[in-house]
Design an enzyme around this catalytic site. Structure first.
Site, PDB file in Angstrom:
ATOM      1  N   ASP A  27     -49.564  19.813  15.346  1.00  0.00           N
ATOM      2  CA  ASP A  27     -50.794  19.064  15.597  1.00  0.00           C
ATOM      3  C   ASP A  27     -51.872  19.762  14.775  1.00  0.00           C
ATOM      4  O   ASP A  27     -52.320  20.848  15.114  1.00  0.00           O
ATOM      5  CB  ASP A  27     -51.120  19.095  17.101  1.00  0.00           C
ATOM      6  CG  ASP A  27     -52.502  18.501  17.416  1.00  0.00           C
ATOM      7  OD1 ASP A  27     -53.168  17.979  16.498  1.00  0.00           O
ATOM      8  OD2 ASP A  27     -52.903  18.565  18.600  1.00  0.00           O
ATOM      9  N   LYS A  90     -60.689  18.868   8.740  1.00  0.00           N
ATOM     10  CA  LYS A  90     -59.928  17.621   8.856  1.00  0.00           C
ATOM     11  C   LYS A  90     -60.794  16.401   8.543  1.00  0.00           C
ATOM     12  O   LYS A  90     -60.304  15.393   8.040  1.00  0.00           O
ATOM     13  CB  LYS A  90     -59.370  17.513  10.273  1.00  0.00           C
ATOM     14  CG  LYS A  90     -58.434  16.346  10.508  1.00  0.00           C
ATOM     15  CD  LYS A  90     -57.807  16.497  11.882  1.00  0.00           C
ATOM     16  CE  LYS A  90     -56.915  15.326  12.252  1.00  0.00           C
ATOM     17  NZ  LYS A  90     -56.318  15.540  13.579  1.00  0.00           N
ATOM     18  N   GLU A 191     -51.116  10.432  16.273  1.00  0.00           N
ATOM     19  CA  GLU A 191     -51.324  11.312  17.426  1.00  0.00           C
ATOM     20  C   GLU A 191     -51.054  10.636  18.781  1.00  0.00           C
ATOM     21  O   GLU A 191     -50.392  11.243  19.635  1.00  0.00           O
ATOM     22  CB  GLU A 191     -52.743  11.907  17.372  1.00  0.00           C
ATOM     23  CG  GLU A 191     -52.838  12.988  16.306  1.00  0.00           C
ATOM     24  CD  GLU A 191     -54.260  13.313  15.858  1.00  0.00           C
ATOM     25  OE1 GLU A 191     -55.211  12.879  16.535  1.00  0.00           O
ATOM     26  OE2 GLU A 191     -54.415  13.992  14.827  1.00  0.00           O
ATOM     27  N   ASP A 215     -57.916   9.890  23.861  1.00  0.00           N
ATOM     28  CA  ASP A 215     -57.922  11.215  23.221  1.00  0.00           C
ATOM     29  C   ASP A 215     -59.335  11.607  22.815  1.00  0.00           C
ATOM     30  O   ASP A 215     -59.899  11.057  21.866  1.00  0.00           O
ATOM     31  CB  ASP A 215     -56.999  11.186  21.990  1.00  0.00           C
ATOM     32  CG  ASP A 215     -56.923  12.549  21.272  1.00  0.00           C
ATOM     33  OD1 ASP A 215     -57.706  13.455  21.601  1.00  0.00           O
ATOM     34  OD2 ASP A 215     -56.069  12.687  20.375  1.00  0.00           O
TER      35      ASP A 215
HETATM   36 MG    MG Z   1     -56.423  16.443  18.831  1.00  0.00          MG
END
Ligand code: MG
Ligand code: ADP
Length: 621
Positions: A27, A90, A191, A215
């Site tokens: 991840d 990211k 994800e 999330d």
């Molecule tokens: Mg995350």
């Protein structure tokens, strides 16, 4: 049109073909990253040498010798050397300088514009320059090292997760970072799909469930609606906001304190005033996940925050996430009652208010059984296990967030893969040429929901060459879009009569932000009516041009059997239609076209009679 789902295209290749070795799941988060593996059929997060911490903060500190220090040790340097400490990398993956600047987020480090507009952004540390791919690779290398130390074996292959809305440029950048870190990236997985696997949902054959995955991480928010049936995962829809997360909560606390206590740079001595306040805010926020009051001190300055004040501060942001949930439900064409379970992912779902609002919206208690920080990585390890061939009965299907199509005559968008289609997918449509003897065909690929391509985003173009000369409309050109399991698009064009073919892998130079994507969707809804009318005008114009060309050809071929007045009247009517085309008035175009057609129909019949008579005569001779 029915679209075939080609689930066989997700086959895996590895460079060493040795699948018996452990494949790790990664991840790669905005705030925190982690790595996991499967032990005796169980997914486990891999801890550091102390055996206690599994999370690796996605932070890189470059020391004076330019060595990269990653994780917790780097975090401490954020306040001391902000210009040498890189975080939130990211957000920059696969994106241009302009995209990043639009975010309006200031970093303690230097983000610089590249030489060309097409190039990816660069980060400058001292005398050195890095791309986001270089920096992500450093984090991945650290994770790889951690896995090797822990497993006491070499690790070469992995699965990496990305947000569902990542476009192909962002996915490709993630893949490249893996390569740079010496990892064979077997699959890029969304994800929410990984999170659902992490909860063990869908691992038994007879299970059929609809799942909402909520999330909320450090910098991003995602809601995904998944369906699991017969061991097949499908993402029905996704929505979210790339600029909403725990970082924003921290910022709100900082602003609140600054105002409440009248804090400024002179209030306490610290190497970096803002960073120090930020750290204090994070501390208070975490305390409030289990207490009703938090108090933090910086030097001798005491800062307090009550849970109810915090809840008020973040209310707007939490409501925004709920609005996204609503949108995702609409996109999936589901009602609340259709949702069987709600899964919570990301550190910020530990905030009680977030949990409460989500529970209230979906009308059920969300799943929190698995650590929300680890669940995505655990799912990635399960996916790795599936790829290793240990769970043959599972397939994963994900979803494309924006429609993909090509430009057709008149600047119109012709959608080939509609938004929210499941991937991998192959869809094709047949086209033809618009001019006699046309030997080249330009295929321009667009992404977006608007009717006219000028309002959508161009992803790339290529030319199908050497089409054998044929009358306009004769060639049969198949354009196929193949979107693979990683969301990377290949476009193929093939003239079916001659078998001339060409193809291109679309790698947009830089990506599209979630915000832009949301804007594009909003735009398409707002402009739907206008677009439809523009589309029908363009279509009328295209049709009129065809009628005018045909009339011209027809008069030239039959000039001997029409009277002069007939030819003049035809010319007048054609001229009128031409005028209306210039004015782009749809109704007038249609009526002028009718008028011309009505007048030319009997003439055409006469011409036809003669052609038949000639043919019959010819037969007799
Ligand atoms: Mg995350
Ligand atoms: P990402 O997926 O963006 O890497 P994570 O899922 O690791 O992020 O979440 C990180 C965020 O969660 C940070 O903003 C962090 O402050 C927040 N967070 C972690 N623990 C808690 C907690 N106990 N209470 C509130 N927020 C928390």
């Amino acid at each position: 049109m029915k679209i075939p789902i080609d689930i066989t295209s997700g086959e895996i290749k590895t460079s060493d073909q040795n699948l018996s070795k452990t494949i790790i799941g990664i991840d790669l988060g905005t705030t925190n990253s982690l790595v996991s593996y499967i032990e005796n059929g169980q997914a486990k997060a891999i801890p550091d040498a102390s055996g206690k911490r599994t999370l690796v903060p996605s932070v890189i500190y470059f020391n004076e010798q330019n060595e990269a220090i990653i994780g917790d040790a780097a975090i401490e340097m954020q306040t001391i050397h902000p210009e040498r400490t890189i975080y939130s990398i990211k957000r920059m993956m696969g994106r241009s300088y302009n995209d990043v600047m639009k975010d309006g987020i200031t970093h303690g480090y230097k983000v610089i514009a590249p030489e060309s507009e097409e190039a990816l952004v660069r980060i400058q540390v001292g005398e050195k320059f890095f791309t986001p791919i270089d920096l992500s690779a450093l984090i991945l290398k650290e994770l790889k090292k951690r896995a090797q130390d822990f497993l006491k074996q070499e690790v070469n292959a992995c699965v990496i997760t990305v947000p569902a809305y990542f476009n192909d440029a962002q996915r490709q950048a993630t893949r490249d970072a893996g390569k740079l870190a010496g990892l064979d990236v077997l699959r890029i997985v969304n994800e929410p799909t990984a999170a659902s696997l992490g909860y063990g949902v869908g691992l038994s054959r007879d299970e059929e469930k609809t799942i909402a995955v909520y999330d909320l991480g450090g910098g991003t928010f995602d809601i995904s609606i998944l369906k699991v049936e017969d061991g097949i995962f499908e993402v029905l829809s996704t929505h979210g906001d790339t600029h909403l997360g725990g970082d924003d909560f921290d910022q709100l606390i900082v602003e609140y304190w600054k105002e409440k206590y009248g804090i400024n740079e002179t209030s306490f001595s610290a190497n970096d005033f803002n960073q120090t306040l930020r750290m204090a805010a994070i501390k208070a926020k975490k305390i409030l996940s289990s207490e009703s009051k938090a108090s933090v001190t910086i030097n001798d300055l005491k800062l307090e925050l009550s849970k109810s004040t915090f809840d008020e501060l973040i209310d707007n942001l939490v409501q925004k996430t709920i609005a996204s949930c609503k949108q995702a439900m609409e996109d999936a064409q589901l009602t609340i009652n259709d949702i069987d379970l709600v899964v919570m992912v990301g550190g910020s779902t530990r905030v009680p208010k977030v949990y409460d609002e989500v529970e209230q919206f979906f009308g059920k208690k969300p799943y929190t059984g698995v650590d929300p920080d680890e669940v995505v990585a655990l799912g990635a390890a399960i996916q790795a296990d599936i790829l290793a061939g240990n769970r043959k009965d599972l397939l994963l299907l994900d979803v494309t967030p924006l429609s993909l199509g090509i430009e057709t005559v008149g600047g119109l968008m012709d959608t080939i893969i509609p938004r929210n289609s499941k991937v991998p997918i192959r869809a094709a449509r047949n086209y033809t040429t618009s001019v006699d003897g046309q030997s080249n065909l330009r295929v321009t690929v667009y992404q977006g929901e608007r009717e006219l391509v000028e309002n959508n985003r161009k992803l790339g173009e290529f030319i199908l060459k050497d089409i054998p000369p044929m009358v306009a409309g004769m060639p049969k050109i198949e354009i196929a879009f193949i979107l693979d399991a990683d969301g990377i698009l290949t476009v193929r064009a093939k003239e079916l009569r001659s078998n001339k073919a060409t193809q291109v892998e679309i790698k947009s130079a830089y990506g599209i932000s979630e915000e832009e994507m949301a804007l594009m969707l909003l735009d398409s809804i707002r402009n739907a009516e206008k677009d439809m009318s523009q589309r029908s005008i363009k279509e009328a114009v295209v049709e009129a041009s065809m009628v005018l060309n045909a009339t011209d050809k027809f008069v030239k071929q039959n000039v001997d059997i029409f009277s002069e007045s007939e030819i003049i009247t035809l010319a007048e009517k054609a001229e009128k239609l031409q005028q209306m085309v210039i004015q782009e008035n749809k109704d007038q175009i249609l009526s002028a076209m009718d008028e011309l057609n009505n007048y030319s129909r009997p003439l055409a019949e006469r011409a036809m009679d003669r052609a038949v008579a000639l043919a019959l005569k010819g037969n007799k001779v």
